[in-house]
Design an enzyme around this catalytic site. Structure first.
Site, PDB file in Angstrom:
ATOM      1  N   GLY A 133       0.816  -1.203   0.000  1.00  0.00           N
ATOM      2  CA  GLY A 133       0.000   0.000   0.000  1.00  0.00           C
ATOM      3  C   GLY A 133       0.850   1.254   0.000  1.00  0.00           C
ATOM      4  O   GLY A 133       2.008   1.232  -0.407  1.00  0.00           O
ATOM      5  N   CYS A 134       0.281   2.338   0.475  1.00  0.00           N
ATOM      6  CA  CYS A 134       0.971   3.628   0.485  1.00  0.00           C
ATOM      7  C   CYS A 134       2.347   3.524   1.122  1.00  0.00           C
ATOM      8  O   CYS A 134       2.478   3.072   2.266  1.00  0.00           O
ATOM      9  CB  CYS A 134       0.135   4.650   1.245  1.00  0.00           C
ATOM     10  SG  CYS A 134       0.963   6.240   1.473  1.00  0.00           S
ATOM     11  N   PHE A 135       3.383   3.956   0.402  1.00  0.00           N
ATOM     12  CA  PHE A 135       4.727   3.805   0.959  1.00  0.00           C
ATOM     13  C   PHE A 135       5.002   4.751   2.127  1.00  0.00           C
ATOM     14  O   PHE A 135       5.929   4.521   2.901  1.00  0.00           O
ATOM     15  CB  PHE A 135       5.822   3.905  -0.100  1.00  0.00           C
ATOM     16  CG  PHE A 135       5.749   5.048  -1.088  1.00  0.00           C
ATOM     17  CD1 PHE A 135       5.119   6.242  -0.809  1.00  0.00           C
ATOM     18  CD2 PHE A 135       6.356   4.907  -2.331  1.00  0.00           C
ATOM     19  CE1 PHE A 135       5.085   7.277  -1.721  1.00  0.00           C
ATOM     20  CE2 PHE A 135       6.337   5.943  -3.265  1.00  0.00           C
ATOM     21  CZ  PHE A 135       5.697   7.124  -2.966  1.00  0.00           C
ATOM     22  N   CYS A 175       3.037   4.998   4.673  1.00  0.00           N
ATOM     23  CA  CYS A 175       2.675   4.149   5.812  1.00  0.00           C
ATOM     24  C   CYS A 175       3.697   3.034   6.014  1.00  0.00           C
ATOM     25  O   CYS A 175       4.140   2.782   7.144  1.00  0.00           O
ATOM     26  CB  CYS A 175       1.306   3.512   5.577  1.00  0.00           C
ATOM     27  SG  CYS A 175      -0.043   4.654   5.177  1.00  0.00           S
ATOM     28  N   THR A 176       4.062   2.378   4.934  1.00  0.00           N
ATOM     29  CA  THR A 176       4.962   1.226   5.008  1.00  0.00           C
ATOM     30  C   THR A 176       6.335   1.626   5.538  1.00  0.00           C
ATOM     31  O   THR A 176       6.918   0.939   6.379  1.00  0.00           O
ATOM     32  CB  THR A 176       5.103   0.569   3.623  1.00  0.00           C
ATOM     33  OG1 THR A 176       3.806   0.349   3.066  1.00  0.00           O
ATOM     34  CG2 THR A 176       5.840  -0.744   3.720  1.00  0.00           C
TER      35      THR A 176
END
Length: 210
Positions: free
Chosen positions: A41-43, A45-46
């Site tokens: 998903g959104c990098f 967040c990751t």
């Protein structure tokens, strides 16, 4: 009409690619260190999740899994390049293992939603665990079997297991985005809740809050 539309799209993508501020990043680690690549998903967040783990030096946001050189954020977001928003995790294997990073990967996302993570939809947000060798591939596949057997998720896991490919470092403004933009609406509404959910259930070692 269709020919004109296709021509317009090709020209637009060419312009976006030419204006890209990305570059291919080496995945050859320093001696005694290691690098792993994940997409969940959104990098923003990751990256925030992995950098909280003891043994991780840093996580770099970027694009991987596709077939376009030096793609821009906008081009990847068009879901036409095959790339997914990814992170390259630089870590010390004497402190944290690849197996543990795979645990972090699955504990910090919903791996059952194809081409989606939370509110973000499209192939650029799909779940991918990349591997460099047969040993890493087995670790990932064994984890998926374990999670499936224990029915940790109510739906089937759709995470792709792929050999690591070219990794393009994302534009500078994406790096450490959550830390630098704590009051940004998406960060407050999506990134931080996702991170908080992760740390409540994660059993491994986390860095003390700074």
């Amino acid at each position: 009409m269709k020919i004109k539309l296709v021509s317009y799209v090709v020209v637009l993508f060419t312009i976006l690619s030419c204006n890209a501020q990305t570059k291919k990043m080496s995945l050859a680690p320093e001696k005694g260190k290691a690098i792993a690549v994940f997409a969940s998903g959104c990098f923003w967040c990751t990256e925030h999740v992995f950098e909280a783990v003891v043994g991780v030096k840093e996580a770099v946001s970027g694009y991987s899994g596709g077939n376009v050189k030096n793609p821009s954020y906008e081009l990847v977001g068009s879901n036409t390049t095959g790339h997914a928003e990814s992170v390259a995790v630089f870590y010390d294997p004497k402190v944290v293992s690849f197996k543990e990073l795979v645990n972090v990967f699955f504990a910090s996302q919903d791996p059952t939603t194809p081409n989606q993570q939370g509110p973000d939809r499209g192939s650029s947000y799909r779940s991918i665990a990349f591997y460099k060798n047969a040993e890493e591939k087995k670790i990932i596949e064994d984890k998926i079997k374990e999670l499936t057997a224990n029915k940790v998720f109510s739906n089937p896991i759709v995470t792709e297991v792929k050999p690591v490919s070219d990794f393009y470092e994302a534009e500078a403004y994406h790096q450490d985005y959550v830390k630098k933009n704590p009051n940004q609406p998406y960060v407050k509404g999506v990134s931080v809740p996702r991170y908080n959910k992760f740390i409540k259930t994660y059993k491994g070692k986390l860095k003390p809050k700074s």
